[in-house]
Design a protein around this motif. Structure first.
Motif, PDB file in Angstrom:
ATOM      1  N   TRP A  21       0.846  -1.183   0.000  1.00  0.00           N
ATOM      2  CA  TRP A  21       0.000   0.000   0.000  1.00  0.00           C
ATOM      3  C   TRP A  21       0.887   1.240   0.000  1.00  0.00           C
ATOM      4  O   TRP A  21       1.918   1.267   0.671  1.00  0.00           O
ATOM      5  N   ASN A  22       0.492   2.257  -0.735  1.00  0.00           N
ATOM      6  CA  ASN A  22       1.138   3.575  -0.724  1.00  0.00           C
ATOM      7  C   ASN A  22       2.641   3.484  -1.007  1.00  0.00           C
ATOM      8  O   ASN A  22       3.476   3.813  -0.156  1.00  0.00           O
ATOM      9  N   PRO A  23       3.017   3.072  -2.223  1.00  0.00           N
ATOM     10  CA  PRO A  23       4.439   2.900  -2.560  1.00  0.00           C
ATOM     11  C   PRO A  23       5.289   4.146  -2.350  1.00  0.00           C
ATOM     12  O   PRO A  23       6.509   4.034  -2.147  1.00  0.00           O
ATOM     13  N   GLU A  24       4.700   5.326  -2.376  1.00  0.00           N
ATOM     14  CA  GLU A  24       5.462   6.563  -2.227  1.00  0.00           C
ATOM     15  C   GLU A  24       5.483   7.081  -0.788  1.00  0.00           C
ATOM     16  O   GLU A  24       5.882   8.219  -0.539  1.00  0.00           O
ATOM     17  N   GLY A  25       5.094   6.244   0.161  1.00  0.00           N
ATOM     18  CA  GLY A  25       5.061   6.677   1.550  1.00  0.00           C
ATOM     19  C   GLY A  25       6.413   7.138   2.059  1.00  0.00           C
ATOM     20  O   GLY A  25       7.469   6.697   1.591  1.00  0.00           O
ATOM     21  N   LEU A  26       6.384   8.026   3.061  1.00  0.00           N
ATOM     22  CA  LEU A  26       7.607   8.626   3.578  1.00  0.00           C
ATOM     23  C   LEU A  26       8.407   7.680   4.463  1.00  0.00           C
ATOM     24  O   LEU A  26       9.630   7.790   4.561  1.00  0.00           O
ATOM     25  N   ARG A  27       7.726   6.793   5.175  1.00  0.00           N
ATOM     26  CA  ARG A  27       8.375   5.767   5.997  1.00  0.00           C
ATOM     27  C   ARG A  27       7.787   4.421   5.606  1.00  0.00           C
ATOM     28  O   ARG A  27       6.684   4.347   5.064  1.00  0.00           O
ATOM     29  N   THR A  28       8.537   3.363   5.884  1.00  0.00           N
ATOM     30  CA  THR A  28       8.088   2.020   5.513  1.00  0.00           C
ATOM     31  C   THR A  28       7.752   1.210   6.748  1.00  0.00           C
ATOM     32  O   THR A  28       8.496   1.214   7.729  1.00  0.00           O
ATOM     33  N   ALA A  29       6.643   0.500   6.670  1.00  0.00           N
ATOM     34  CA  ALA A  29       6.245  -0.453   7.698  1.00  0.00           C
ATOM     35  C   ALA A  29       6.123  -1.822   7.042  1.00  0.00           C
ATOM     36  O   ALA A  29       5.470  -1.966   6.004  1.00  0.00           O
ATOM     37  N   VAL A  30       6.763  -2.822   7.627  1.00  0.00           N
ATOM     38  CA  VAL A  30       6.670  -4.204   7.162  1.00  0.00           C
ATOM     39  C   VAL A  30       5.831  -4.973   8.174  1.00  0.00           C
ATOM     40  O   VAL A  30       6.184  -5.030   9.356  1.00  0.00           O
ATOM     41  N   LEU A  31       4.728  -5.544   7.714  1.00  0.00           N
ATOM     42  CA  LEU A  31       3.779  -6.231   8.574  1.00  0.00           C
ATOM     43  C   LEU A  31       3.803  -7.719   8.241  1.00  0.00           C
ATOM     44  O   LEU A  31       3.451  -8.113   7.116  1.00  0.00           O
ATOM     45  N   ALA A  32       4.228  -8.544   9.203  1.00  0.00           N
ATOM     46  CA  ALA A  32       4.386  -9.987   8.982  1.00  0.00           C
ATOM     47  C   ALA A  32       3.261 -10.745   9.685  1.00  0.00           C
ATOM     48  O   ALA A  32       3.032 -10.555  10.884  1.00  0.00           O
TER      49      ALA A  32
END
Length: 300
Positions: A21-32
């Motif tokens: 979701w939201n490839p251009e987001g300012l920070r990245t969250a990885v949800l496992a």
């Protein structure tokens, strides 16, 4: 919110299916995700984080969904050290810089182990429905929790292995029906998750994971060094949030109590009333709010 983008990420051992979701987001969250579940379990949480400016990535663990082993000769190990290393390989393959790592159940163990193996890999860590430091097969296990782990012991038997392989939907549905308060999910949600269990390696990865966890199966020698670094569990330096359902009848809330000494970079734990083993599905807005409050906005 638009539908997530689906793509594949190549790591040394795996071709990992991922939702984004939201490839251009300012920070990245990885949800496992956890077991028995799928990346789609995060949909509502991912949408909320994306609206707040995060790029959100939800990979399918080894043995789940469209994730595949790249080589036929690779052991179909489900050991917890392997899950942590897979997550590190995923982060490296995408050149992610200190993402927020969030995990539920198996995914929580993977995220914590990734931080234990590579300090500094994440900016923050959020663990759902598990207590840290419970990878050790020699751990003390109160009788009520041993009763909750009946499925671990069942899968260590030939009968349990057959049940998992031959009737995986009935087997996993029983977990969904008994780990949280009644009526918490819709049929379509379970069916969406259960499609991830049709992976040809799912049963072998699952059986090995639970057998290895209690010293009933040998590990893959490729992870011997990682496993040694994770036992005893290392103190984690990353700021960590723990969310545990107060009505969780898989991992009792007590299993995540009293863990502050394992975290040197900041620690917070919340018990969610009337929530069972799947907080991201049962109370996604509460989970997303807690993550955003603890980790800060994407613009931070």
């Amino acid at each position: 919110m638009t539908s997530p983008r689906r793509f594949l990420v190549q790591t040394p051992l795996l071709e990992i299916a991922c939702l984004e979701w939201n490839p251009e987001g300012l920070r990245t969250a990885v949800l496992a995700h956890g077991w028995p579940d799928s990346p789609e379990s995060w949909r509502a949480v991912a949408e909320r984080l994306a609206l707040d400016g995060y790029r959100v990535l939800c990979p399918a663990l080894r043995g789940f969904g469209a994730t595949r082993f790249r080589h036929a000769h690779t052991p179909r190990s489900g050991e917890l050290a392997a899950l942590g290393r897979d997550l590190l390989d995923f982060v490296a393959a995408l050149s992610l810089h200190r993402p927020l790592l969030v995990g539920h159940d198996w995914g929580a163990r993977a995220a914590a182990n990734a931080c234990g193996l590579q300090p500094g890999v994440a900016s923050h860590l959020a663990l759902l429905s598990v207590g840290y430091g419970t990878n050790d097969p020699r751990q003390a296990l109160p009788l009520p929790q041993a009763r909750n782990y009946w499925y671990h012991w069942f899968m260590a038997t030939p009968r349990g292995a057959d049940a998992l392989r031959d009737d995986r939907r009935a087997f996993t549905r029983y977990m969904w029906d008994t780990w949280s308060p009644a009526g918490w999910y819709e049929e379509a949600q379970f069916e969406e998750a259960a499609r991830a269990f049709d992976n040809p390696d799912w049963a072998e990865v699952v059986l090995h994971s639970y057998r290895h966890r209690w010293g009933l199966a040998d590990g893959d020698p490729a992870y011997a060094e990682d496993a040694a670094r994770l036992l005893p569990a290392p103190v984690l330096t990353v700021p960590t949030l723990v969310l545990h359902g107060g009505a969780d009848t898989c991992n009792q809330p007590a299993t995540s109590e009293g863990k502050q000494a394992w975290f040197s970079g900041g620690y917070e734990r919340r018990v969610l009333d009337r929530v069972g083993h799947f907080p991201q599905r049962e109370a996604p807005h509460t989970v997303a709010d807690a993550i955003l409050k603890f980790c800060g906005p994407a613009s931070a």
